[in-house]
Design an enzyme around this catalytic site. Structure first.
Site, PDB file in Angstrom:
ATOM      1  N   PRO A  89     -64.356 -10.855 -23.556  1.00  0.00           N
ATOM      2  CA  PRO A  89     -65.130 -10.267 -22.459  1.00  0.00           C
ATOM      3  C   PRO A  89     -66.432  -9.617 -22.925  1.00  0.00           C
ATOM      4  CG  PRO A  89     -63.176  -8.956 -22.935  1.00  0.00           C
ATOM      5  CD  PRO A  89     -63.039 -10.230 -23.698  1.00  0.00           C
ATOM      6  N   GLU A 116     -55.199  -6.193 -28.020  1.00  0.00           N
ATOM      7  CA  GLU A 116     -56.332  -5.300 -27.778  1.00  0.00           C
ATOM      8  C   GLU A 116     -57.664  -5.917 -28.180  1.00  0.00           C
ATOM      9  OE1 GLU A 116     -58.361  -1.946 -26.510  1.00  0.00           O
ATOM     10  OE2 GLU A 116     -56.300  -2.602 -26.164  1.00  0.00           O
ATOM     11  N   ARG A 154     -66.593 -32.639 -18.676  1.00  0.00           N
ATOM     12  CA  ARG A 154     -67.058 -33.442 -17.544  1.00  0.00           C
ATOM     13  C   ARG A 154     -68.514 -33.879 -17.700  1.00  0.00           C
ATOM     14  NH1 ARG A 154     -69.512 -31.190 -13.336  1.00  0.00           N
ATOM     15  NH2 ARG A 154     -68.244 -32.334 -11.823  1.00  0.00           N
ATOM     16  N   ASP A 169     -74.868 -31.348  -9.734  1.00  0.00           N
ATOM     17  CA  ASP A 169     -73.984 -30.204  -9.505  1.00  0.00           C
ATOM     18  C   ASP A 169     -74.766 -28.923  -9.277  1.00  0.00           C
ATOM     19  OD1 ASP A 169     -71.575 -31.479  -9.667  1.00  0.00           O
ATOM     20  OD2 ASP A 169     -71.316 -31.131 -11.808  1.00  0.00           O
TER      21      ASP A 169
END
Length: 245
Positions: A89, A116, A154, A169
């Site tokens: 993150p 963690e 893809r 897209d």
């Protein structure tokens, strides 16, 4: 392309990597996958891959030895070092532009952590990229890795049935994709825009361009700051801005 995934829960990838586009990509020899349990590279008899953080604190931290050894093992036969991607993150937010960049590589290694966090030496001396799906925290990196792998694969040649699909897209052009319609032309009184039934390809492309710009303006105005707009699109954008005032 060769893709290796290092995870403590390799069974999580079975359905994703052997279904739909991922299955087709392997059948077309566009990509090959290997998912490795890096617990197999633990250096202690209990196969422990985490430990308490120095200095104290909550949670457990992934040890460097198993991951360094696992990356070395999956890279042993590579002609050049792979891109080693840490799912975290704290990493760079993943975008379509990043997917297009990664799609040019020959070998990707995804490191999926739990607990963690990671020993900092993994970040500093093992990985080449740190990626995040957004400003939220998942239990582990597996789901994020699946999403990124799908987004990258893809884009490989011969994977999608229509080569133009990925080019048009959302985000690939810098804008959100225009609205799409299919049969029937009239569903419960809800009609398809007449221009799409006209057979006039120039007018259809014009309508799609305008609708893509309008949709982006209404839903993701932030994208317009960096989108490579044409002179015509900038003129349309100015009109939208004036109409909003």
């Amino acid at each position: 392309m060769k893709i290796d995934v290092l995870s403590l829960f390799p069974e999580m990838f079975e359905g994703v990597l052997h279904s739909s586009i991922m299955k087709k990509a392997q059948e077309n020899s566009a990509v090959s996958f290997d998912v490795t349990d890096f617990r197999d590279f633990a250096t202690n008899k209990h196969r422990k891959v985490d430990d308490y953080p120095y200095g104290g604190g909550a949670g457990m931290v992934l040890k460097p030895e198993p991951l360094f050894a696992a990356v070395e093992a999956v890279s042993a036969e590579a002609e050049k070092p792979p891109r080693v991607i840490l799912m975290c993150p704290q990493g760079e937010r993943f975008t379509q532009k990043k997917a297009e960049e990664l799609a040019t590589e020959e070998h990707l290694v995804f490191v999926c952590g739990h607990y963690e966090g990671y020993d900092e030496r993994i970040r500093q001396h093992l990985v080449t990229d740190e990626l995040s799906l957004g400003d939220f925290v998942l239990t582990g990196g597996e789901i994020a890795a699946m999403a990124i792998i799908d987004s990258v694969v893809r884009l490989l040649p011969e994977v999608l049935g229509n080569a133009d699909s990925s080019v048009l897209d959302s985000f690939s052009t810098g804008l959100l994709e225009h609205p799409q319609y299919t049969r029937p032309a009239n569903f419960n009184g809800l009609e398809v825009p007449p221009v799409l039934l006209s057979g006039n390809h120039a007018e259809i492309e014009k309508w799609r361009e305008e609708q893509a710009l309008l949709r982006t303006f209404e839903r993701r105005k932030d994208l317009l700051k960096e989108a490579p707009l044409t002179a015509h699109q900038r003129q349309l954008l100015d009109q939208l801005e004036n109409e909003k005032k």
